[in-house]
Design a protein around this motif. Structure first.
Motif, PDB file in Angstrom:
ATOM      1  N   SER A  39      45.252   6.637  12.271  1.00 54.92           N
ATOM      2  CA  SER A  39      44.021   6.837  13.030  1.00 54.92           C
ATOM      3  C   SER A  39      44.105   6.183  14.401  1.00 54.92           C
ATOM      4  O   SER A  39      43.654   6.747  15.409  1.00 54.92           O
ATOM      5  N   LEU A  46      42.831  15.056   7.558  1.00 56.26           N
ATOM      6  CA  LEU A  46      41.602  14.874   8.323  1.00 56.26           C
ATOM      7  C   LEU A  46      41.806  15.528   9.679  1.00 56.26           C
ATOM      8  O   LEU A  46      42.854  15.320  10.316  1.00 56.26           O
ATOM      9  N   LEU A  81      38.449  13.982  13.986  1.00 52.70           N
ATOM     10  CA  LEU A  81      37.864  12.965  13.113  1.00 52.70           C
ATOM     11  C   LEU A  81      38.785  11.759  12.938  1.00 52.70           C
ATOM     12  O   LEU A  81      38.303  10.634  12.766  1.00 52.70           O
ATOM     13  N   ASN A 131      36.816   8.450  13.996  1.00 47.16           N
ATOM     14  CA  ASN A 131      36.505   7.539  12.901  1.00 47.16           C
ATOM     15  C   ASN A 131      37.369   6.282  12.876  1.00 47.16           C
ATOM     16  O   ASN A 131      37.296   5.501  11.919  1.00 47.16           O
ATOM     17  N   PHE A 139      35.580   4.288   7.281  1.00 47.76           N
ATOM     18  CA  PHE A 139      35.071   5.466   8.000  1.00 47.76           C
ATOM     19  C   PHE A 139      36.021   6.656   7.877  1.00 47.76           C
ATOM     20  O   PHE A 139      35.613   7.800   8.075  1.00 47.76           O
ATOM     21  N   ILE A 140      37.266   6.385   7.551  1.00 42.06           N
ATOM     22  CA  ILE A 140      38.246   7.457   7.357  1.00 42.06           C
ATOM     23  C   ILE A 140      38.181   7.974   5.928  1.00 42.06           C
ATOM     24  O   ILE A 140      37.934   9.159   5.687  1.00 42.06           O
ATOM     25  N   TYR A 187      36.044   7.605   3.551  1.00 40.27           N
ATOM     26  CA  TYR A 187      34.756   8.055   3.022  1.00 40.27           C
ATOM     27  C   TYR A 187      34.150   9.195   3.844  1.00 40.27           C
ATOM     28  O   TYR A 187      33.021   9.598   3.602  1.00 40.27           O
ATOM     29  N   ASN A 188      34.926   9.705   4.796  1.00 38.83           N
ATOM     30  CA  ASN A 188      34.457  10.859   5.561  1.00 38.83           C
ATOM     31  C   ASN A 188      34.439  12.092   4.657  1.00 38.83           C
ATOM     32  O   ASN A 188      35.339  12.299   3.843  1.00 38.83           O
ATOM     33  N   ASN A 197      35.129  15.037   5.214  1.00 38.80           N
ATOM     34  CA  ASN A 197      36.248  15.962   5.442  1.00 38.80           C
ATOM     35  C   ASN A 197      37.601  15.383   5.058  1.00 38.80           C
ATOM     36  O   ASN A 197      38.620  16.045   5.212  1.00 38.80           O
TER      37      ASN A 197
END
Length: 486
Positions: A221, A242, A246, A250, A258-259, A261-262, A264
């Motif tokens: 990320s 992902l 995002l 995120n 935040f990654i 539990y997204n 998508n």
């Protein structure tokens, strides 16, 4: 004294402080969520067992504060016997009692707290083995208690299993005694039996593999966020997990939540082929080493950072419940029954899908709803001292907002550990020091490679133990005559 202070926290925040993890385990203990290895099942079972005494998390938390206080006092008593001044031990008792983070965490329903207590016990028991101080009349008790503490430490956290297994293997080379070897055999048999029972009999859900890959996911990320080099093949792969936008949006340098539990996030790609994920991750590492190092340091900042940048905070607690705000379907159902019913139906559909996926017959919706409402009924803010809740909440917020940089420091604990190690090597040599410090160092290394967030509770297992660790080196267990190891 320690128990008395922590007991006042227990009264003030009755029935206890819960966060998302706590609610999830409470749901499992109350039977409206499937058993899951995501959280240690031994912890879930103990919570469930205490509900037979009184249907409230307060019972488990009462036992937790008693066990924590008893452990500290037990080890301070040992140190007194070994020559530590009573004045020093009294000051340490005061520190344990009055350090506000101890009070807050001791009444929090988290696996990290009993794990921290057990880790301190395991450290001291191993130090006694190394210094050969088990008295003849207490040999059986020492072996029994060491075996139980080893089993529980291994079961209370996944990294705990690694810590204990490696420690026992190394210790087995040093302590070649029959009864110690029997203790190790009992340990492995117990771990195997427990895992067989939870997996094959209870059909507990496996913990997702990507949970152990928090730092690599965070680094991916960060590479998107910081405009790093991502070859087309790697970009195509990671975009399946992902979408590129995002991954970038995120990224948070303190947590991977935040990654993962997204909505998508497609964790099944990692789950099905974790080696493929690590292969693509290693390609990114090759092109973006500086970004990877920076992301790693940010994620593990609660462990090593002395200096706190402006606006940067280590997460101490969820915070909301400390002010009395609680999620509660039981109360919501009375205030807004239709909205609550919709939420419950949605939760039931999720539960039913998971049950079918694990070949478990789901309960009826009516039973599900009754279990949920019954479980949430005792979770309301039911403080036994509103004055205490107000004052202790204010203290917490002062610590969180103004004093973090002074008293919430994993780095200080790591520094003391290094000092204690140096003293030990000078006094006792490398071999004995290696054996003494196996537990804290293995625990520390396991946190460094797997910490999912900059939460203080992850490094708390070292912070809670560090002063007794230092004093054990200065005032080692007394060598007794004519007594073999174990």
């Amino acid at each position: 004294m320690i128990f008395g202070v922590w007991f006042y926290y227990w009264l003030s925040f009755y029935p206890g402080l819960l966060t998302n993890d706590s609610y999830n385990q409470w749901a499992q203990a109350n039977g409206f969520q499937l058993y899951s290895e995501w959280h240690p099942l031994v912890h879930t079972f103990l919570i469930k067992f205490t509900t037979f005494i009184n249907h409230s998390p307060s019972v488990f938390l009462f036992i937790q504060i008693f066990f924590g206080a008893l452990t500290v006092v037990y080890i301070l008593g040992k140190l007194l016997k070994n020559g530590a001044p009573i004045f020093l031990c009294s000051i340490i008792s005061l520190l344990y009692a009055l350090y506000p983070i101890n009070g807050i965490l001791m009444v929090s329903l988290w696996k990290d707290i009993p794990y921290s207590i057990l880790l301190l016990l395991l450290f001291y028991m191993i130090s006694e083995i190394v210094f050969n101080t088990a008295s003849a009349e207490k040999r059986t008790f020492n072996i029994f208690s060491f075996t139980i503490v080893s089993i529980l430490t291994a079961l209370f956290r996944k990294n705990g299993l690694l810590v204990v297994i490696i420690s026992l293997i190394i210790l087995m080379i040093y302590v070649k005694k029959k009864r110690f070897l029997i203790s190790i055999v009992i340990f492995f048999f117990s771990i195997f039996s427990f895992n067989f029972f939870t997996s094959k009999i209870l059909h507990a859900e496996k913990s997702p593999t990507y949970e152990a890959l928090s730092i690599p996911m965070q680094q991916v990320s960060a590479t998107y966020k910081m405009g790093g080099k991502i070859p087309p093949k790697e970009q195509a792969y990671f975009n399946k997990i992902l979408p590129e936008k995002l991954w970038r949006e995120n990224y948070n340098d303190k947590t991977v939540d935040f990654i993962k539990y997204n909505a998508n996030f497609n964790g099944d790609i990692i789950e099905n082929q974790p080696k493929v994920f690590l292969l693509h991750w290693s390609k990114l590492l090759k092109y973006n080493p500086k970004i990877f190092i920076k992301s790693f340091l940010n994620q593990t900042a609660s462990i090593w950072r002395f200096y706190t940048p402006n606006g940067y905070k280590i997460n101490i607690h969820g915070g909301l419940e400390i002010t009395g705000t609680r999620e509660n379907y039981y109360d919501d159902e009375k205030i807004a029954p239709l909205d609550t019913e919709k939420k419950l139906i949605s939760n039931y559909e999720t539960y039913k899908a998971r049950a079918k996926r694990n070949n478990i017959k789901p309960m009826r919706y009516k039973d599900f709803k009754n279990k949920v409402l019954r479980a949430y009924k005792p979770l309301k803010n039911d403080t036994k001292s509103r004055f205490g809740q107000k004052v202790l909440s204010e203290i917490y917020h002062i610590v969180n907002d103004k004093l973090q940089k002074y008293i919430v420091r994993g780095a200080l604990a790591v520094l003391i550990l290094l000092v204690a190690t140096t003293i030990s090597i000078i006094k006792y040599g490398v071999l004995k020091s290696t054996l003494i410090f196996m537990v804290p160092y293995l625990n520390l290394f396991s946190l460094i490679i797997s910490a999912p967030a900059t939460d203080f509770r992850y490094i708390y297992s070292l912070v809670f133990s560090i002063i007794p660790i230092l004093l054990t080196v200065i005032y080692p267990p007394i060598q007794e005559e004519n007594v073999d190891k174990f």
